[in-house]
Design an enzyme around this catalytic site. Structure first.
Site, mmCIF file in Angstrom:
data_model
loop_
_atom_site.group_PDB
_atom_site.id
_atom_site.type_symbol
_atom_site.label_atom_id
_atom_site.label_comp_id
_atom_site.label_asym_id
_atom_site.label_seq_id
_atom_site.Cartn_x
_atom_site.Cartn_y
_atom_site.Cartn_z
ATOM 1 N N PHE A 181 0.832 -1.200 0.000
ATOM 2 C CA PHE A 181 0.000 0.000 0.000
ATOM 3 C C PHE A 181 0.867 1.249 0.000
ATOM 4 O O PHE A 181 2.041 1.228 0.364
ATOM 5 C CB PHE A 181 -0.959 0.009 1.207
ATOM 6 N N CYS A 182 0.249 2.358 -0.445
ATOM 7 C CA CYS A 182 0.901 3.663 -0.437
ATOM 8 C C CYS A 182 -0.207 4.711 -0.347
ATOM 9 O O CYS A 182 -1.343 4.389 -0.016
ATOM 10 C CB CYS A 182 1.780 3.863 -1.670
ATOM 11 N N THR A 183 0.099 5.952 -0.658
ATOM 12 C CA THR A 183 -0.892 7.016 -0.505
ATOM 13 C C THR A 183 -2.073 6.839 -1.448
ATOM 14 O O THR A 183 -3.228 6.794 -1.026
ATOM 15 C CB THR A 183 -0.243 8.387 -0.738
#
Length: 268
Positions: A181-183
Site C-alpha cells: 500500500f501507499c498514498t
C-alpha cells in the site's frame, strides 16, 4: 471558497509525452488550478487543486483522450489552495523506481479493494486461510505520520530504495499474503509487480491506496493520518487536513519537496 483536491494516475503507454505536456499546459493555463502533472512513456500521475468547476472541466477534457477514459480521481476538500504553483513535466517515470523491467502499462498486479482488505485484517487471514501482512511502500517519514497496525515498514528513505529492501527482506514474506500500500496506489502497484517478478506468489496491491481505503473503510486498522505532499501535510480518515504548518516548515528533508515525489501523491 472550498478547494477541490484530486489525485490520479494511470499506467498507459504514451508515445509522445512532450506533445501531451503542451496540450495539458495550454488547457490549464488561465484556470485557477495549481499542482503537478507528471508524464512519462509509462503514463500520467497528477495532483491538482482548484475550484470544483475548473477541476471537473479539466478531467472531462482529459478523459476525451481514449487513453485516459478510465482515469479515476480521488477527491478531498480544503479551505485553501495547498499548492504554490502549477507544474506540467515530462519525466523518465511517473513514479521513480529505477527498475526498467517493471512495466505496469503491460499489465496490472492483482488488486484488493478496501472492503476486502478490511475483512482480511478483521479475520487475520485471507480467504484461503493464509496470514495477511500489509507492506508500506512509502518513505519512512510518511509511515511515521500514520500507517496500518503492524504494517511491515522497511524504513526506506525514497522509493528507489524499495528494490534493494525487497532483496534483503524477501524471505520474510514467504507463505504470507502480502498487500502493498501507499498514498494513492501508484507506488504499491509498481512494488507489487516487482515482488511478483521476484517470485513472491501471493501479492496484492491496495487498490486506490490509503486515500481510497479511508473513503471506503474509514480508520479501521489504520493508526494516525495519511501524509500528503502539499501544504495540508496529512489527512485524517475523513479526508480532512489535520495539520497546517507554514510552508517553510513543511518536510524536514529537502528531497521530499521535489515535485516528482508528490503522491505517491503517490499515493496517487
Amino acid at each position: 471558497m472550498q478547494i477541490l483536491n484530486i489525485a490520479a494516475y494511470k499506467f498507459v503507454a504514451l508515445d509522445q509525452p512532450a506533445v501531451l505536456q503542451a496540450s495539458i499546459t495550454e488547457m490549464l493555463q488561465g484556470r485557477a488550478i495549481k499542482g503537478t502533472v507528471l508524464l512519462a512513456e509509462e503514463g500520467i500521475n497528477l495532483f491538482l487543486a482548484g475550484p470544483a468547476a475548473d477541476i471537473h472541466d479539466f478531467l472531462a477534457w482529459l478523459k476525451q483522450d481514449v487513453r485516459f477514459a478510465g482515469l479515476q480521481a480521488k477527491e478531498s476538500w480544503s479551505g485553501a489552495q495547498p499548492f504554490r504553483k502549477l507544474l506540467v513535466k515530462v519525466k523518465p517515470e511517473i513514479i521513480r523506481m529505477n527498475h526498467p523491467a517493471v512495466q505496469p502499462a503491460a499489465g496490472r498486479a492483482p488488486a484488493v479493494d478496501a472492503a476486502t482488505l478490511k475483512r482480511w485484517l478483521d479475520a487475520g487471514h485471507d480467504d484461503a486461510g493464509r496470514p495477511v501482512v500489509t507492506l508500506d511502500t512509502r518513505n519512512d517519514f510518511e509511515a511515521d505520520v500514520g500507517t496500518f497496525h503492524n504494517a511491515i515498514d522497511w524504513r526506506i528513505r525514497k522509493f528507489t530504495e524499495f528494490p534493494e529492501a525487497l532483496l534483503a527482506h524477501k524471505d520474510e514474506l514467504a507463505g504470507k499474503t502480502v498487500v502493498s500500500f501507499c498514498t494513492g496506489g501508484i507506488r504499491c502497484e509498481k512494488a507489487a509487480i516487482l515482488m511478483r517478478e521476484a517470485g513472491i506468489e501471493n501479492v496484492w496491491q491496495l487498490d486506490g491506496g490509503i486515500l481510497k481505503y479511508f473513503e471506503e473503510s474509514g480508520h479501521a486498522h489504520f493508526e494516525g493520518e495519511c501524509f500528503v505532499f502539499d501544504e495540508r501535510r496529512a489527512l485524517d480518515p475523513a479526508l480532512k487536513p489535520q495539520v497546517n504548518p507554514p510552508v517553510k516548515d513543511l518536510h524536514a528533508r529537502p528531497s521530499t519537496r521535489r515535485p516528482e515525489v508528490f503522491g505517491l501523491l503517490s499515493d496517487s
